[in-house]
Design an enzyme around this catalytic site. Structure first.
Site, mmCIF file in Angstrom:
data_model
loop_
_atom_site.group_PDB
_atom_site.id
_atom_site.type_symbol
_atom_site.label_atom_id
_atom_site.label_comp_id
_atom_site.label_asym_id
_atom_site.label_seq_id
_atom_site.Cartn_x
_atom_site.Cartn_y
_atom_site.Cartn_z
ATOM 1 N N ASP A 53 4.228 -6.955 16.339
ATOM 2 C CA ASP A 53 4.659 -8.296 16.384
ATOM 3 C C ASP A 53 5.913 -8.728 16.534
ATOM 4 O OD1 ASP A 53 5.129 -8.744 13.759
ATOM 5 O OD2 ASP A 53 2.962 -9.474 13.202
ATOM 6 N N LYS A 75 3.113 -13.792 17.905
ATOM 7 C CA LYS A 75 3.396 -14.373 16.680
ATOM 8 C C LYS A 75 4.808 -15.060 16.353
ATOM 9 C CE LYS A 75 0.671 -14.337 13.025
ATOM 10 N NZ LYS A 75 0.334 -13.878 11.886
ATOM 11 N N MET A 190 10.706 -18.818 6.463
ATOM 12 C CA MET A 190 10.063 -19.654 7.225
ATOM 13 C C MET A 190 10.380 -21.149 6.846
ATOM 14 S SD MET A 190 6.095 -17.922 7.215
ATOM 15 C CE MET A 190 5.855 -17.500 5.644
HETATM 16 N N1 SAH Z 1 6.591 -10.013 5.756
HETATM 17 C C1 SAH Z 1 7.710 -10.589 6.253
HETATM 18 C C2 SAH Z 1 7.873 -12.129 6.167
HETATM 19 C C3 SAH Z 1 7.109 -12.652 7.167
HETATM 20 S S1 SAH Z 1 7.055 -14.418 7.344
HETATM 21 C C4 SAH Z 1 8.591 -10.107 5.191
HETATM 22 O O1 SAH Z 1 8.522 -9.466 4.267
HETATM 23 O O2 SAH Z 1 9.977 -10.112 5.410
HETATM 24 C C5 SAH Z 1 8.367 -14.586 8.441
HETATM 25 C C6 SAH Z 1 9.630 -15.172 7.916
HETATM 26 O O3 SAH Z 1 10.358 -14.008 7.481
HETATM 27 C C7 SAH Z 1 10.350 -15.523 9.139
HETATM 28 O O4 SAH Z 1 10.300 -17.031 9.357
HETATM 29 C C8 SAH Z 1 11.884 -15.715 8.276
HETATM 30 O O5 SAH Z 1 11.808 -16.474 7.353
HETATM 31 C C9 SAH Z 1 11.726 -14.325 7.495
HETATM 32 N N2 SAH Z 1 12.173 -13.204 8.320
HETATM 33 C C10 SAH Z 1 11.540 -11.932 8.642
HETATM 34 N N3 SAH Z 1 12.428 -11.155 9.226
HETATM 35 C C11 SAH Z 1 13.689 -11.773 9.010
HETATM 36 C C12 SAH Z 1 15.115 -11.393 9.446
HETATM 37 N N4 SAH Z 1 15.361 -10.080 9.985
HETATM 38 N N5 SAH Z 1 16.114 -12.271 9.192
HETATM 39 C C13 SAH Z 1 15.687 -13.319 8.730
HETATM 40 N N6 SAH Z 1 14.547 -13.869 8.190
HETATM 41 C C14 SAH Z 1 13.449 -12.919 8.351
#
Ligand code: SAH
Length: 520
Positions: A53, A75, A190
């Site tokens: 995704d 997504k 998020m």
């Molecule tokens: N499972 C993921 C989170 C998924 S929810 C994890 O563990 O990181 C999606 C959210 O994750 C985004 O809206 C943002 O808030 C955050 N996110 C994921 N990757 C990111 C990145 N490289 N930089 C900043 N925020 C990130």
């Protein structure tokens, strides 16, 4: 001539091994390609199908074996390519078909990743699955902004919550009264779109408006951006800066550590967006060097290497390679194609006999050494065909020496013409061909159009020709870097201005020239 068995070996393609169906739910980390786990990489290598995704770095697709099916399920907030139900159905169906399915998710699969729901569907369907944890953006994001989420003098506790829910709605599952007064560091994901409601609720329920806070966008990627403020000022700052998702928010005194620990954003090429146009297979070496220096690299492979049109003719020449005085390699691709064929035909390195080996430059020589062969001749400098011809001239009388030149289908004829002119007998083994890359670059093209670039790198004439073939306008203000005079001549032929040319015509030489010109 090749015998029947050899012909078969040359033409054989790999047949996939049968499997019973297994789905890996893999955390692909926050974006920096180095932050994928070893197990995660193994799952990509083993996959028959990759389902990935939006937040998953597309660079990982290169670990897949050839022929692996790739399914992008999107997504991005509000632009779902498939619904969660459809994704669940898809992975169950594919696994049931007996495939090894690797479902790649950003960060960690079970931290706000709906990994638990996907696992539950697989469990309900009675198919095998494994959860492969990943490095979460919730911890890595702040760390890459120089903010440790815990610290002996600031915070001994960490709360991670979702900013997806509207905190002002009565049915929110988050208790902001408790969150606001919780000790330690708070991280939420998020949350950019609701930043005002979230910070407002925390302050309303008793958190100090002066609490330090940071937002880290595209954390661990080359395009990382960090916004620092306080709980009270952040919403306003986000509005002013037009700051968008995806970002990790971190709230607490630990944010002050950034003043001394901000390592990632202080590297020499940080903030420079650089385009790499070589094949996906070869881009890695250049990309890694540039990203180590902090650049934001867009890999836009313009070319791909394929087998030569006449594979059997190539096989016959490789079979006879021990009968020559010299084998000449003029590219790492040629070396790879040669030895791949050589070891299909022979099981013994000694079958190469006493033939001597020449290389056009250090990149090609390194590749030859990977196969545990020594290089007998290479130009001192001037790593182009003319330089190699001169090296031969200085080395020996070429009269009547037999030479096998392992080359691309499309190459300059300098080597054959000049060496023949010196009396050598040159056979040309057409080892591979360069074709335009048509797959997997849509996302990169979109990024380039949307965000522009500071620099475009060209590492061969064919990357220039095929980049222009894509018909993308050069981003405004983008500079051009060339690996050496042959590539530069092609650029000039197309009226393009060269801002940077490598002094040594190699990848390290190119990177050194870029750092000198653009580095801080
Ligand atoms: N499972 C993921 C989170 C998924 S929810 C994890 O563990 O990181 C999606 C959210 O994750 C985004 O809206 C943002 O808030 C955050 N996110 C994921 N990757 C990111 C990145 N490289 N930089 C900043 N925020 C990130």
């Amino acid at each position: 001539m090749l015998n029947q068995w050899q012909t078969k070996a040359v033409m054989a393609s790999k047949t996939p091994s049968p499997s019973t169906g297994l789905c890996f739910l893999v955390g692909a980390g926050p974006g920096d390609p180095g932050l994928l786990t070893i197990k995660g990489k193994e799952c990509i290598e083993a996959a028959d199908v990759l389902v990935y995704d939006y937040l998953c770095n597309p660079e990982f697709l290169r670990y897949a074996k050839p022929g692996t099916e790739r399914i992008y399920v999107g997504k991005k907030a509000r632009a779902h390519t498939l619904t969660q139900d459809q994704i669940n159905e898809l992975i169950v169906k594919l696994t049931r078909e007996g495939k090894t399915v690797t479902r790649l998710k950003g960060g960690d699969p079970v931290l706000f990743g709906r990994g638990a729901e996907e696992a539950a569907e697989l469990a309900a369907a009675g198919v095998r699955f494994e959860i492969v944890p990943g490095i979460t953006s919730a911890i890595a994001g702040p760390a890459y902004a120089g903010i440790p989420v815990t610290h002996r003098s600031h915070a001994s506790m960490l709360t991670i919550f979702t900013g997806h829910e509207d905190p002002t709605k009565p049915d929110t599952s988050l208790d902001y009264a408790k969150l606001a007064v919780a000790d330690g560091t708070k991280v939420f994901l998020m949350g950019v779109e609701r930043i005002e409601e979230i910070t407002g609720q925390l302050i309303k329920h008793g958190a100090a408006a002066t609490t330090p806070m940071a937002l880290v966008r595209w954390a661990t990627h080359g395009r990382q951006q960090t916004l620092v403020g306080t709980l009270g000022t952040m919403a306003e700052k986000v509005r002013e800066a037009g700051f968008k998702a995806p970002a990790v928010a971190v709230v607490g005194d630990v944010v002050t550590e950034r003043d001394t620990l901000n390592w990632f954003e202080n590297r020499p090429l940080f903030g420079k967006r650089i385009v790499v146009t070589r094949t996906r297979h070869q881009a890695g070496a250049l990309t890694r060097r540039l990203t180590t220096l902090g650049a934001d690299v867009i890999e836009l492979p313009t070319i791909r290497i394929e087998e030569p049109r006449d594979l059997l003719a190539f096989g016959e020449l490789v079979q006879d390679c021990h009968t020559y005085d010299w084998i000449i390699f003029t590219s790492p691709n040629g070396v790879e194609a040669f030895f791949k064929m050589f070891y299909k035909l022979y099981n013994d390195a000694r079958s190469i006999g006493g033939v001597r080996i020449a290389a056009i430059g250090p990149g090609t020589a390194d590749k030859i050494r990977e196969y545990h062969m020594a290089v007998d001749l290479m130009p001192d400098k001037n790593f182009v065909a003319e330089g190699l011809v001169k090296a031969f001239k200085d080395h020996q009388d070429m009269e009547n020496t037999s030479v096998l030149w392992v080359r691309a289908e499309e190459a300059r004829e300098v080597i054959a013409n000049e060496l023949t002119g010196l009396g050598a007998i040159v056979d040309e083994a057409l080892a591979y061909r360069t074709v335009p890359e048509t797959e997997d670059n849509l996302e990169a093209i979109a990024r380039l159009k949307e965000e522009g670039a500071d620099l475009i790198t060209f590492t061969s004439s064919s990357t220039v020709e095929h980049f222009l073939g894509l018909g993308i306008p050069l981003p405004e203000g983008a500079k051009i870097a060339s690996i050496g005079p042959v590539t530069s001549a092609t650029l000039k032929k197309h009226d393009l201005k060269i801002d940077i040319e490598a002094k040594e015509f190699t990848i390290p030489g190119l990177v050194a020239a870029i750092e000198k010109k653009l580095g801080k």
